[in-house]
Design a protein around this motif. Sequence first.
Motif, PDB file in Angstrom:
ATOM      1  N   GLY A 188      -2.542  -5.251   8.141  1.00  0.00           N
ATOM      2  CA  GLY A 188      -1.605  -6.054   9.356  1.00  0.00           C
ATOM      3  C   GLY A 188      -0.541  -6.973   8.535  1.00  0.00           C
ATOM      4  N   ALA A 189      -1.034  -7.632   7.917  1.00  0.00           N
ATOM      5  CA  ALA A 189       0.540  -8.491   7.189  1.00  0.00           C
ATOM      6  C   ALA A 189       0.880  -7.131   6.089  1.00  0.00           C
ATOM      7  CB  ALA A 189      -0.548  -8.989   5.846  1.00  0.00           C
ATOM      8  N   LEU A 190       0.862  -6.499   5.458  1.00  0.00           N
ATOM      9  CA  LEU A 190       1.933  -5.150   5.503  1.00  0.00           C
ATOM     10  C   LEU A 190       2.790  -4.626   6.368  1.00  0.00           C
ATOM     11  CD1 LEU A 190      -0.873  -4.046   1.945  1.00  0.00           C
ATOM     12  CD2 LEU A 190       0.803  -6.071   2.125  1.00  0.00           C
ATOM     13  N   ARG A 191       1.484  -4.583   7.541  1.00  0.00           N
ATOM     14  CA  ARG A 191       2.947  -3.712   8.662  1.00  0.00           C
ATOM     15  C   ARG A 191       3.962  -3.803   9.101  1.00  0.00           C
ATOM     16  NH1 ARG A 191       2.944   0.634  11.033  1.00  0.00           N
ATOM     17  NH2 ARG A 191       3.866   1.061  13.488  1.00  0.00           N
ATOM     18  N   VAL A 192       3.600  -5.598   8.953  1.00  0.00           N
ATOM     19  CA  VAL A 192       4.529  -6.897   9.479  1.00  0.00           C
ATOM     20  C   VAL A 192       5.341  -7.356   8.568  1.00  0.00           C
ATOM     21  CG1 VAL A 192       4.568  -9.034  10.653  1.00  0.00           C
ATOM     22  CG2 VAL A 192       2.995  -7.734  11.268  1.00  0.00           C
ATOM     23  N   GLY A 193       5.060  -7.391   7.204  1.00  0.00           N
ATOM     24  CA  GLY A 193       5.683  -7.337   6.325  1.00  0.00           C
ATOM     25  C   GLY A 193       5.633  -9.068   5.770  1.00  0.00           C
ATOM     26  N   SER A 194       4.405  -9.835   5.972  1.00  0.00           N
ATOM     27  CA  SER A 194       4.436 -11.160   5.904  1.00  0.00           C
ATOM     28  C   SER A 194       3.668 -10.872   4.574  1.00  0.00           C
ATOM     29  CB  SER A 194       3.703 -12.034   6.772  1.00  0.00           C
ATOM     30  OG  SER A 194       1.977 -11.337   7.703  1.00  0.00           O
ATOM     31  N   ARG A 195       3.685 -12.507   4.011  1.00  0.00           N
ATOM     32  CA  ARG A 195       2.589 -12.785   3.199  1.00  0.00           C
ATOM     33  C   ARG A 195       1.258 -13.075   3.225  1.00  0.00           C
ATOM     34  NH1 ARG A 195       7.130 -16.035   2.943  1.00  0.00           N
ATOM     35  NH2 ARG A 195       8.449 -15.810   0.349  1.00  0.00           N
ATOM     36  N   PHE A 196       0.359 -12.424   2.416  1.00  0.00           N
ATOM     37  CA  PHE A 196      -1.200 -12.606   2.432  1.00  0.00           C
ATOM     38  C   PHE A 196      -1.981 -13.213   2.183  1.00  0.00           C
ATOM     39  CE2 PHE A 196      -5.340  -9.813   2.098  1.00  0.00           C
ATOM     40  CZ  PHE A 196      -5.858 -10.879   2.464  1.00  0.00           C
ATOM     41  N   VAL A 197      -2.263 -13.980   1.541  1.00  0.00           N
ATOM     42  CA  VAL A 197      -3.763 -15.097   1.060  1.00  0.00           C
ATOM     43  C   VAL A 197      -4.382 -14.491   1.431  1.00  0.00           C
ATOM     44  CG1 VAL A 197      -4.159 -17.309   0.087  1.00  0.00           C
ATOM     45  CG2 VAL A 197      -1.741 -16.660   1.133  1.00  0.00           C
ATOM     46  N   HIS A 198      -5.790 -14.185   0.484  1.00  0.00           N
ATOM     47  CA  HIS A 198      -7.077 -13.908   0.853  1.00  0.00           C
ATOM     48  C   HIS A 198      -8.235 -14.846  -0.109  1.00  0.00           C
ATOM     49  CE1 HIS A 198     -10.353 -11.092   2.113  1.00  0.00           C
ATOM     50  NE2 HIS A 198     -11.112 -12.701   1.061  1.00  0.00           N
ATOM     51  N   LEU A 199      -8.467 -16.582   0.440  1.00  0.00           N
ATOM     52  CA  LEU A 199      -9.515 -17.137  -0.226  1.00  0.00           C
ATOM     53  C   LEU A 199     -10.844 -16.092  -1.122  1.00  0.00           C
ATOM     54  CD1 LEU A 199      -7.985 -20.082   2.186  1.00  0.00           C
ATOM     55  CD2 LEU A 199      -7.306 -19.532  -0.332  1.00  0.00           C
ATOM     56  N   ASP A 200     -10.861 -17.120  -1.928  1.00  0.00           N
ATOM     57  CA  ASP A 200     -12.463 -17.405  -2.511  1.00  0.00           C
ATOM     58  C   ASP A 200     -13.415 -18.599  -1.805  1.00  0.00           C
ATOM     59  OD1 ASP A 200     -12.644 -15.816  -4.195  1.00  0.00           O
ATOM     60  OD2 ASP A 200     -11.786 -16.880  -5.789  1.00  0.00           O
ATOM     61  N   GLU A 201     -12.642 -19.125  -0.975  1.00  0.00           N
ATOM     62  CA  GLU A 201     -13.213 -20.532  -0.725  1.00  0.00           C
ATOM     63  C   GLU A 201     -11.917 -21.146   0.514  1.00  0.00           C
ATOM     64  OE1 GLU A 201     -16.450 -21.316  -1.011  1.00  0.00           O
ATOM     65  OE2 GLU A 201     -16.548 -20.477  -2.361  1.00  0.00           O
ATOM     66  N   LEU A 202     -12.035 -22.008   1.672  1.00  0.00           N
ATOM     67  CA  LEU A 202     -11.717 -22.270   2.751  1.00  0.00           C
ATOM     68  C   LEU A 202     -11.454 -24.213   2.341  1.00  0.00           C
ATOM     69  CD1 LEU A 202     -12.357 -20.807   5.432  1.00  0.00           C
ATOM     70  CD2 LEU A 202      -9.999 -20.731   5.118  1.00  0.00           C
ATOM     71  N   PRO A 203     -11.128 -24.124   1.163  1.00  0.00           N
ATOM     72  CA  PRO A 203     -10.908 -25.240   0.871  1.00  0.00           C
ATOM     73  C   PRO A 203      -9.705 -26.667   1.407  1.00  0.00           C
ATOM     74  CG  PRO A 203      -9.296 -24.827  -1.080  1.00  0.00           C
ATOM     75  CD  PRO A 203      -9.881 -23.532  -0.041  1.00  0.00           C
ATOM     76  N   ALA A 204      -9.641 -27.983   1.778  1.00  0.00           N
ATOM     77  CA  ALA A 204      -8.870 -28.809   2.024  1.00  0.00           C
ATOM     78  C   ALA A 204      -6.921 -28.654   1.152  1.00  0.00           C
ATOM     79  CB  ALA A 204      -9.339 -30.496   2.507  1.00  0.00           C
ATOM     80  N   THR A 205      -7.119 -27.773   0.485  1.00  0.00           N
ATOM     81  CA  THR A 205      -6.051 -28.044   0.148  1.00  0.00           C
ATOM     82  C   THR A 205      -5.810 -26.280  -1.357  1.00  0.00           C
ATOM     83  OG1 THR A 205      -6.979 -28.005  -1.906  1.00  0.00           O
ATOM     84  CG2 THR A 205      -5.764 -30.846  -1.668  1.00  0.00           C
ATOM     85  N   GLY A 206      -4.500 -25.501  -0.722  1.00  0.00           N
ATOM     86  CA  GLY A 206      -4.537 -24.618  -1.615  1.00  0.00           C
ATOM     87  C   GLY A 206      -3.126 -23.965  -0.555  1.00  0.00           C
ATOM     88  N   PRO A 207      -3.260 -23.381  -0.383  1.00  0.00           N
ATOM     89  CA  PRO A 207      -1.924 -21.979   0.013  1.00  0.00           C
ATOM     90  C   PRO A 207      -1.855 -22.470   1.210  1.00  0.00           C
ATOM     91  CG  PRO A 207      -3.094 -20.377  -1.192  1.00  0.00           C
ATOM     92  CD  PRO A 207      -3.555 -21.544  -1.454  1.00  0.00           C
TER      93      PRO A 207
END
Length: 460
Positions: A188-207
């Motif tokens: 979906g991100a690649l079709r729309v052209g948005s940035r894509f971030v895949h996380l190992d965890e869902l931390p309070a800080t990050g992208p």
Amino acid sequence: MTLLPALRGSGVDRADALRVAGRTLSSEALEGCANAVADRIRGARAVAVEATPSIEAMVGMVGALQAGVPLVPVPPLAPAEERRRILRESGADLFLGAAADGTNLPVVPVDLRQRSWATQPEAEPTADAVILYTGGAGGSSRGVRISRRAIATELDLLADAWRWCADDVLVQKAPLFRAYGLVAGLFGALRVGSRFVHLDELPATGPVGTIYLAVPGQWARIARDVPCARALSGARILVSGDAPLAPAVNERIRLLTSHSLIQGYGTTETLIAVTGRADARGTPDTAGIALPGVQTRLLGGDGRPVPADGESVGELSIRGPTLFSGYVGQPDQVTPGDGWHATGDLATVAPDGCHRILGRRRADVVHCRNQAVPARQVEEVLLTHPGVHDVAVVGAPHRALGEMIVAYVVAADGLTAQMLIDHVGRMLSAAHRPRRVYFVAELPRSAQGRVRKSLLIAAG
């Protein structure tokens, strides 16, 4: 039909188009790397990829789409026997990336230093894009053939529903061997052209993202992690999919972030067919409305239509442009001639078209006191308890109630059954409270990560 136009020179080159575990690839580098893979695999019957959250795996997945070769994501935790079955049934004749246990296929390495700018010919819209295996919660998983046209249609409909555009940053942690993480997330991100971030965890800080995708279990854990939840306040939308979401989890997320979660519902065979919209149509405890062009219906046990009154429960069937093409190795197991696919899930539909998904007829719905209780709601509330690590809820026969709720819980030391029963009672109705709680070391799971509730029901 161009499936990923952002990789065909029609998008803006972004330095951080793809981010995984702190590593990044630009749009240009991703195109060059994927094309290098495509050059080496073009003409293959199908290619398998170990669906790990790594840049190499994602480049291999995109390379398969660029080459027009069906992609077979292999669950990383699949045992060797299951791996061999998936590879044999799917017809994969190459394995992208490092060699994996349970396969003797020729290996095509994914080297991020290699680039190609060759023009890749587009495959036919009806050609298979991916072969995804179902969860296998009730038995053996099945390989689902999904066409390039179905994926393109799905992603365009989601982009409209979620007002998803190239300026967004999509952040997710959903598995890449499931339709939710692979199709709705990465592709979906690649079709729309948005940035894509895949996380190992869902931390309070990050992208920082504008769209966050997670499955209900992950949202339940975020709901009890106050700093993590509040860090998502700046997002544009928060999306939950892959299973029904407990209203109590949604309410806690709303209190911490000022966002009501948008829900999405679908199966591997249908992709996301029902969803809330960015304009907030629907209510927090529903999955939303059918996407344009998608039709839904409810059938009772007698095969007759069930009224869309928001109360009557029936089995949900779906037809529309996002449906699968068939099952691998099972040419007789295709969508019926009238185009309707029976999902096996029980649901209600309100007069305004909003769907409430209860879950699987046997495994996910407990009929207690003539009330259909979604097991997922109880599970998600139990997961909000800080001492609960994993949980599965099923029904067991009861002379007075019809069925009673039974919970299998992986928990920290010191928890008692009564503590968990009281915890559910504070957040849900009396009908939702477990009558029995069993503490176990682990839950039985399929290779795709689904809890095998059929084994728990049989054990009870």
